[in-house]
Design a protein around this motif. Structure first.
Motif, PDB file in Angstrom:
ATOM      1  N   ALA A   1       0.905  -1.076  -0.031  1.00  0.00           N
ATOM      2  CA  ALA A   1      -0.022  -0.048  -0.017  1.00  0.00           C
ATOM      3  C   ALA A   1       1.031   1.129   0.125  1.00  0.00           C
ATOM      4  O   ALA A   1       0.684   2.205  -0.598  1.00  0.00           O
TER       5      ALA A   1
ATOM      6  N   LYS B   1       2.235   1.655  -3.357  1.00  0.00           N
ATOM      7  CA  LYS B   1       1.269   2.457  -4.273  1.00  0.00           C
ATOM      8  C   LYS B   1       1.063   3.685  -4.200  1.00  0.00           C
ATOM      9  O   LYS B   1       0.720   4.410  -5.035  1.00  0.00           O
TER      10      LYS B   1
ATOM     11  N   ASN C   1      -7.782 -10.223   3.364  1.00  0.00           N
ATOM     12  CA  ASN C   1      -7.097  -9.130   3.515  1.00  0.00           C
ATOM     13  C   ASN C   1      -6.485  -9.009   2.046  1.00  0.00           C
ATOM     14  O   ASN C   1      -6.322  -7.871   1.293  1.00  0.00           O
TER      15      ASN C   1
ATOM     16  N   LYS D   1      -9.019  -8.226  -0.638  1.00  0.00           N
ATOM     17  CA  LYS D   1      -9.358  -6.854  -0.610  1.00  0.00           C
ATOM     18  C   LYS D   1      -8.273  -5.893  -1.414  1.00  0.00           C
ATOM     19  O   LYS D   1      -8.488  -5.191  -2.233  1.00  0.00           O
ATOM     20  N   ALA D   2      -6.977  -6.300  -1.066  1.00  0.00           N
ATOM     21  CA  ALA D   2      -5.852  -5.555  -1.671  1.00  0.00           C
ATOM     22  C   ALA D   2      -5.832  -5.764  -3.322  1.00  0.00           C
ATOM     23  O   ALA D   2      -5.658  -4.931  -4.006  1.00  0.00           O
ATOM     24  N   TYR D   3      -6.327  -7.092  -3.681  1.00  0.00           N
ATOM     25  CA  TYR D   3      -6.515  -7.111  -5.035  1.00  0.00           C
ATOM     26  C   TYR D   3      -7.488  -6.248  -5.796  1.00  0.00           C
ATOM     27  O   TYR D   3      -7.367  -5.756  -6.923  1.00  0.00           O
ATOM     28  N   ALA D   4      -8.601  -6.432  -5.119  1.00  0.00           N
ATOM     29  CA  ALA D   4      -9.736  -5.626  -5.622  1.00  0.00           C
ATOM     30  C   ALA D   4      -9.408  -4.225  -5.579  1.00  0.00           C
ATOM     31  O   ALA D   4      -9.981  -3.398  -6.429  1.00  0.00           O
ATOM     32  N   ASP D   5      -8.596  -3.621  -4.571  1.00  0.00           N
ATOM     33  CA  ASP D   5      -8.250  -2.053  -4.461  1.00  0.00           C
ATOM     34  C   ASP D   5      -7.214  -1.947  -5.633  1.00  0.00           C
ATOM     35  O   ASP D   5      -6.758  -0.614  -5.424  1.00  0.00           O
TER      36      ASP D   5
ATOM     37  N   ILE E   1      -4.245  -2.939  -5.205  1.00  0.00           N
ATOM     38  CA  ILE E   1      -2.753  -2.787  -4.469  1.00  0.00           C
ATOM     39  C   ILE E   1      -1.865  -3.758  -5.051  1.00  0.00           C
ATOM     40  O   ILE E   1      -0.496  -3.443  -5.294  1.00  0.00           O
TER      41      ILE E   1
END
Length: 397
Positions: free
Chosen positions: A295, A298, A320, A323-327, A329
């Motif tokens: 994060a 990024k 977690n 979520k990081a992949y969807a966001d 990151i």
């Protein structure tokens, strides 16, 4: 040692002993693949090189040795080897972190802990009763590998484990990407090989990331902490790209679960803007640290972030990472198949498995003849050839 056929004047190497491979519970998949490679290679080599010379035990339908560790209702167990192993050169593959296998204790299904796996390993070694010619334990991730040094009045579990195995008759221990290979000092008179899957990771990236470029203007290696600098320096040097590092600022006035909690990750390195980044580490436990680092990178306008770790444990689940992949990151997480990977992990779009079965089979094949594995341990030439292929491919575009 050589076998000589005076009539044909042919010379063929003789193995240390008849090859035997034991896959402990939970290692059946990779053991089967290793066995398939070895049986195929030896049949091809025999037919091409010395079709008229027979070495006892060289050609078998399978080199696997059947074992079982049956348990009583109380959870107690024993080790049983189902065939003769007298004179064998045994290789025992043990994944002590496989929580996907269970046993019954007092009518309840209990997942096997690292302690349970280690006890079963010792049971099988004890069942061999000293009859094997040589025993090599292949433990990809060392049992208690993170408890490798003493910082207060505490146990040294990894060192004790190594000493216990060698005292039981184990001659060699092979591991991959040890948390700290200096734990070998606990058994200085026995074999200990720490193998890094550097080439396998790079090859997997080339195969699954179409436009990856090993260019210092487009790629950068990131170490998530000071302890991982050694492996990251190797990647950086051999690829000719820059290296960045995070250091963990901790709260030394507080102890949580035996450790000082991390307050923040601070970055040391050059500009990462617009570059693909590869974060290299030995393991993912909870994943909080590596995702926090991703994060922060990024925020510094990194292009894509790939995570390469030898052992993906994912102790706190996959949510977690989802979520990081969807966001946006993280782009991809690469881990080896040396430890247990649940099916739900294998199906994730952000996950890519790095196969180590062929590499393990090559190591076993060499060691069975007491041949040097130095070439296998140093993949510099293979990495250089891989880089050339990638550069040629990119130049044609």
């Amino acid at each position: 040692m050589d076998y000589i056929d005076c009539h044909e004047c042919k010379v063929v190497d003789i193995p240390v002993g008849t090859l035997g491979i034991i896959g402990m519970r939970g290692c059946e998949e990779i053991t089967d693949r290793v066995d398939n490679y070895l049986t195929q290679w030896r049949l091809e080599r025999h037919n091409i090189q010395n079709p008229d010379i027979e070495v006892p035990g060289y050609l078998l339908d399978s080199f696997k040795i059947g074992t079982v560790c049956p348990r009583f209702g109380t959870g107690e167990a024993k080790g049983l080897i189902k065939q003769s192993i007298r004179g064998h050169d045994l290789y025992i593959i043990a994944d002590v972190f496989n929580y996907g296998v269970e046993y019954t204790m007092y009518g309840r299904n209990v997942p096997m802990s690292p302690d349970d796996h280690f006890q079963d390993l010792k049971r099988i070694i004890a069942a061999a009763g000293g009859k094997a010619r040589r025993i090599t334990v292949i433990m990809p991730m060392l049992y208690e590998g993170r408890q490798h040094r003493r910082t207060s009045r505490e146990s040294l579990d990894c060192a004790l484990m190594l000493q216990e195995l060698t005292s039981m008759g184990v001659d060699n221990i092979i591991t991959f990407d040890a948390h700290d290979a200096r734990v070998h000092n606990a058994i200085p008179l026995h074999g200990f090989d720490n193998i890094h899957p550097t080439y396998q990771f790079l090859k997997a990236m080339v195969n699954h990331v179409d436009d990856i470029a090993f260019d210092k203007d487009k790629l950068m290696i990131i170490s998530p902490d000071e302890g991982g600098m050694g492996r990251c320096i190797y990647y950086s040097s051999i690829l000719g790209v820059d290296l960045g590092m995070f250091y963990k600022r901790r709260d030394y006035a507080t102890i949580v679960q035996g450790r000082n909690p991390i307050v923040a990750h601070e970055f040391l390195g050059s500009n990462v803007e617009g570059k693909d980044l590869i974060i290299i580490d030995d393991m993912i436990s909870s994943g909080d640290s590596v995702l926090d680092i991703a994060a922060k990178l990024k925020e510094k306008k990194a292009k894509r972030i790939f995570i390469c770790v030898s052992f993906g444990l994912f102790c706190e689940g996959l949510a977690n990472f989802d979520k990081a992949y969807a966001d946006g990151i993280i782009d991809k997480v690469f881990t080896t198949n040396l430890v247990y990977r649940p099916e739900e992990l294998r199906q994730r779009p952000w996950y890519q498995e790095v196969d180590m079965a062929k590499y393990m089979a090559l190591i076993i094949d060499k060691l069975n003849y007491d041949q040097s594995i130095s070439e296998l341990l140093n993949p510099a030439q293979r990495i250089a050839a891989l880089m050339n292929r990638v550069n040629e491919k990119n130049n044609k575009k």
